[in-house]
Design a protein around this motif. Sequence first.
Motif, PDB file in Angstrom:
ATOM      1  N   ALA A  29       0.940  -1.170   0.052  1.00  0.00           N
ATOM      2  CA  ALA A  29      -0.139  -0.045  -0.181  1.00  0.00           C
ATOM      3  C   ALA A  29       0.907   0.997   0.153  1.00  0.00           C
ATOM      4  O   ALA A  29       2.183   1.170   0.277  1.00  0.00           O
ATOM      5  N   PRO A  30       0.364   2.580  -0.381  1.00  0.00           N
ATOM      6  CA  PRO A  30       1.083   3.673  -0.244  1.00  0.00           C
ATOM      7  C   PRO A  30       1.903   3.810   0.793  1.00  0.00           C
ATOM      8  O   PRO A  30       1.250   3.495   1.871  1.00  0.00           O
ATOM      9  N   GLY A  31       2.862   4.593   0.846  1.00  0.00           N
ATOM     10  CA  GLY A  31       3.821   4.612   1.965  1.00  0.00           C
ATOM     11  C   GLY A  31       3.161   5.276   3.262  1.00  0.00           C
ATOM     12  O   GLY A  31       3.313   4.518   4.366  1.00  0.00           O
ATOM     13  N   ALA A 104     -11.678   8.322  -7.600  1.00  0.00           N
ATOM     14  CA  ALA A 104     -12.412   8.792  -6.395  1.00  0.00           C
ATOM     15  C   ALA A 104     -11.580   8.997  -5.180  1.00  0.00           C
ATOM     16  O   ALA A 104     -11.503  10.303  -4.713  1.00  0.00           O
ATOM     17  N   ALA A 105     -10.584   8.487  -5.142  1.00  0.00           N
ATOM     18  CA  ALA A 105      -9.623   8.919  -3.966  1.00  0.00           C
ATOM     19  C   ALA A 105      -8.684   9.987  -4.410  1.00  0.00           C
ATOM     20  O   ALA A 105      -8.544  10.941  -3.523  1.00  0.00           O
ATOM     21  N   LEU A 106      -8.293  10.071  -5.705  1.00  0.00           N
ATOM     22  CA  LEU A 106      -7.599  11.163  -5.920  1.00  0.00           C
ATOM     23  C   LEU A 106      -8.355  12.547  -5.847  1.00  0.00           C
ATOM     24  O   LEU A 106      -7.708  13.618  -5.535  1.00  0.00           O
ATOM     25  N   ILE A 107      -9.598  12.559  -6.146  1.00  0.00           N
ATOM     26  CA  ILE A 107     -10.523  13.678  -6.079  1.00  0.00           C
ATOM     27  C   ILE A 107     -10.646  13.982  -4.445  1.00  0.00           C
ATOM     28  O   ILE A 107     -10.622  15.156  -4.252  1.00  0.00           O
ATOM     29  N   SER A 108     -10.679  13.075  -3.459  1.00  0.00           N
ATOM     30  CA  SER A 108     -10.748  13.262  -2.271  1.00  0.00           C
ATOM     31  C   SER A 108      -9.521  13.958  -1.675  1.00  0.00           C
ATOM     32  O   SER A 108      -9.249  14.951  -0.918  1.00  0.00           O
ATOM     33  N   PHE A 109      -8.235  13.290  -2.109  1.00  0.00           N
ATOM     34  CA  PHE A 109      -7.144  13.733  -1.759  1.00  0.00           C
ATOM     35  C   PHE A 109      -6.713  15.227  -2.422  1.00  0.00           C
ATOM     36  O   PHE A 109      -6.139  16.030  -1.528  1.00  0.00           O
ATOM     37  N   THR A 110      -7.197  15.410  -3.339  1.00  0.00           N
ATOM     38  CA  THR A 110      -6.951  16.875  -3.984  1.00  0.00           C
ATOM     39  C   THR A 110      -7.706  17.775  -3.514  1.00  0.00           C
ATOM     40  O   THR A 110      -7.280  19.158  -3.016  1.00  0.00           O
ATOM     41  N   GLN A 111      -9.243  17.518  -2.855  1.00  0.00           N
ATOM     42  CA  GLN A 111      -9.948  18.369  -1.986  1.00  0.00           C
ATOM     43  C   GLN A 111      -9.216  18.596  -0.588  1.00  0.00           C
ATOM     44  O   GLN A 111      -9.159  19.606  -0.244  1.00  0.00           O
ATOM     45  N   ALA A 112      -8.494  17.435  -0.172  1.00  0.00           N
ATOM     46  CA  ALA A 112      -8.006  17.809   1.196  1.00  0.00           C
ATOM     47  C   ALA A 112      -6.875  18.502   1.152  1.00  0.00           C
ATOM     48  O   ALA A 112      -6.565  19.408   2.085  1.00  0.00           O
ATOM     49  N   CYS A 113      -6.122  18.329   0.050  1.00  0.00           N
ATOM     50  CA  CYS A 113      -4.951  19.370  -0.169  1.00  0.00           C
ATOM     51  C   CYS A 113      -5.194  20.846  -0.280  1.00  0.00           C
ATOM     52  O   CYS A 113      -4.705  21.824   0.273  1.00  0.00           O
ATOM     53  N   GLN A 114      -6.195  21.190  -1.249  1.00  0.00           N
ATOM     54  CA  GLN A 114      -6.862  22.528  -1.461  1.00  0.00           C
ATOM     55  C   GLN A 114      -7.495  23.233  -0.083  1.00  0.00           C
ATOM     56  O   GLN A 114      -7.341  24.088   0.147  1.00  0.00           O
ATOM     57  N   SER A 115      -8.115  22.269   0.549  1.00  0.00           N
ATOM     58  CA  SER A 115      -8.720  22.647   1.980  1.00  0.00           C
ATOM     59  C   SER A 115      -7.882  23.018   2.886  1.00  0.00           C
ATOM     60  O   SER A 115      -7.814  24.012   3.759  1.00  0.00           O
ATOM     61  N   ASN A 116      -6.651  22.319   2.900  1.00  0.00           N
ATOM     62  CA  ASN A 116      -5.495  22.419   3.794  1.00  0.00           C
ATOM     63  C   ASN A 116      -4.165  22.139   3.289  1.00  0.00           C
ATOM     64  O   ASN A 116      -3.806  21.144   3.245  1.00  0.00           O
ATOM     65  N   ARG A 126      -1.721  11.529  -2.291  1.00  0.00           N
ATOM     66  CA  ARG A 126      -2.172  11.721  -3.426  1.00  0.00           C
ATOM     67  C   ARG A 126      -0.769  11.418  -4.286  1.00  0.00           C
ATOM     68  O   ARG A 126      -1.195  11.097  -5.297  1.00  0.00           O
ATOM     69  N   ALA A 127       0.336  11.901  -3.788  1.00  0.00           N
ATOM     70  CA  ALA A 127       1.610  11.522  -4.768  1.00  0.00           C
ATOM     71  C   ALA A 127       1.519   9.924  -5.087  1.00  0.00           C
ATOM     72  O   ALA A 127       2.002   9.574  -6.251  1.00  0.00           O
ATOM     73  N   SER A 128       1.305   9.070  -4.201  1.00  0.00           N
ATOM     74  CA  SER A 128       1.484   7.604  -4.302  1.00  0.00           C
ATOM     75  C   SER A 128       0.460   7.313  -5.269  1.00  0.00           C
ATOM     76  O   SER A 128       0.770   6.429  -6.200  1.00  0.00           O
ATOM     77  N   LEU A 129      -0.608   7.821  -5.301  1.00  0.00           N
ATOM     78  CA  LEU A 129      -1.616   7.365  -6.230  1.00  0.00           C
ATOM     79  C   LEU A 129      -1.204   7.792  -7.605  1.00  0.00           C
ATOM     80  O   LEU A 129      -1.544   7.325  -8.920  1.00  0.00           O
ATOM     81  N   LEU A 130      -0.838   9.084  -7.962  1.00  0.00           N
ATOM     82  CA  LEU A 130      -0.445   9.708  -9.200  1.00  0.00           C
ATOM     83  C   LEU A 130       0.721   8.675  -9.548  1.00  0.00           C
ATOM     84  O   LEU A 130       0.668   8.602 -10.742  1.00  0.00           O
ATOM     85  N   ARG A 131       1.448   8.551  -8.734  1.00  0.00           N
ATOM     86  CA  ARG A 131       2.579   7.567  -9.283  1.00  0.00           C
ATOM     87  C   ARG A 131       2.165   6.165  -9.812  1.00  0.00           C
ATOM     88  O   ARG A 131       2.615   5.757 -10.715  1.00  0.00           O
ATOM     89  N   GLN A 132       1.530   5.553  -8.861  1.00  0.00           N
ATOM     90  CA  GLN A 132       0.406   4.393  -9.492  1.00  0.00           C
ATOM     91  C   GLN A 132      -0.092   4.432 -11.118  1.00  0.00           C
ATOM     92  O   GLN A 132       0.011   3.583 -11.814  1.00  0.00           O
ATOM     93  N   GLN A 133      -0.575   5.831 -11.287  1.00  0.00           N
ATOM     94  CA  GLN A 133      -0.967   6.076 -12.512  1.00  0.00           C
ATOM     95  C   GLN A 133      -0.156   6.487 -13.789  1.00  0.00           C
ATOM     96  O   GLN A 133      -0.519   6.761 -14.600  1.00  0.00           O
ATOM     97  N   ARG A 134       1.233   6.397 -13.198  1.00  0.00           N
ATOM     98  CA  ARG A 134       2.304   6.764 -13.943  1.00  0.00           C
ATOM     99  C   ARG A 134       2.272   8.453 -14.331  1.00  0.00           C
ATOM    100  O   ARG A 134       2.879   8.621 -15.414  1.00  0.00           O
ATOM    101  N   ARG A 135       1.647   8.959 -13.595  1.00  0.00           N
ATOM    102  CA  ARG A 135       1.741  10.549 -13.640  1.00  0.00           C
ATOM    103  C   ARG A 135       2.930  11.264 -12.867  1.00  0.00           C
ATOM    104  O   ARG A 135       2.695  11.620 -11.720  1.00  0.00           O
TER     105      ARG A 135
END
Length: 215
Positions: A29-31, A104-116, A126-135
């Motif tokens: 799982a992500p770090g 859905a998780a990426l949307i949630s983490f993006t909202q979390a980062c924007q809020s705080n 968010r970084a871990s999931l972006l890496r999984q998507q090769r972004r």
Amino acid sequence: MYRCTDTRRSRAWLATTALVLMLALQACAPGPARRAPSVASTTPSAPINDDARAQYAAALSLIDNGQAEDAKAALHALVAQHPRLSGAWTNLGILQARADDTPAALISFTQACQSNPENLIAWNWRASLLRQQRRYLEAEQAYLAALRIDEADASSHRNLALLYDLNLGRTQDALDHYRRYQQLSDNPLIVQAWIHRLEDQLQSTQTRVAEQSTP
């Protein structure tokens, strides 16, 4: 001569072991999830009223009791009413990520980062999931954002080093972050093997360049 040969064999064994360990780490799982199995410590990060606070506490209790689907429903309802609750978005994202619902998780983490923008856990996830998507470049920026929040966060250095090492081919940058992780980590032995492997790569590259430039 035998001593030199033994050293090379030892370094080669360390490099092989390090690669196996890194691949195993990649399959996990992500770090941030490994570092903090419980997400109940994630705070809302925004002023909320007593009713919202009670909803949030109830959702965390559901998480702790292993009732993931009920917890997701409770958090969905909470962020619908209070969309600036970074902690609620973070916990929702973790549950979605664990259910392999990456979009859905990426949307949630993006909202979390924007809020705080100081939400270290959300940036790492968010970084871990972006890496999984090769972004990879987006993942790099998310890890760098995490390190701007806490430069001494060992897992952020490790994750960024893995990204540079395995995905972006930036050996020196990977080496720098592995070394920083080694300084901060309670388990430096594995990292030492990673460092040896990259040092050998850099030395080999420098040797080839020097040979090519010799008349």
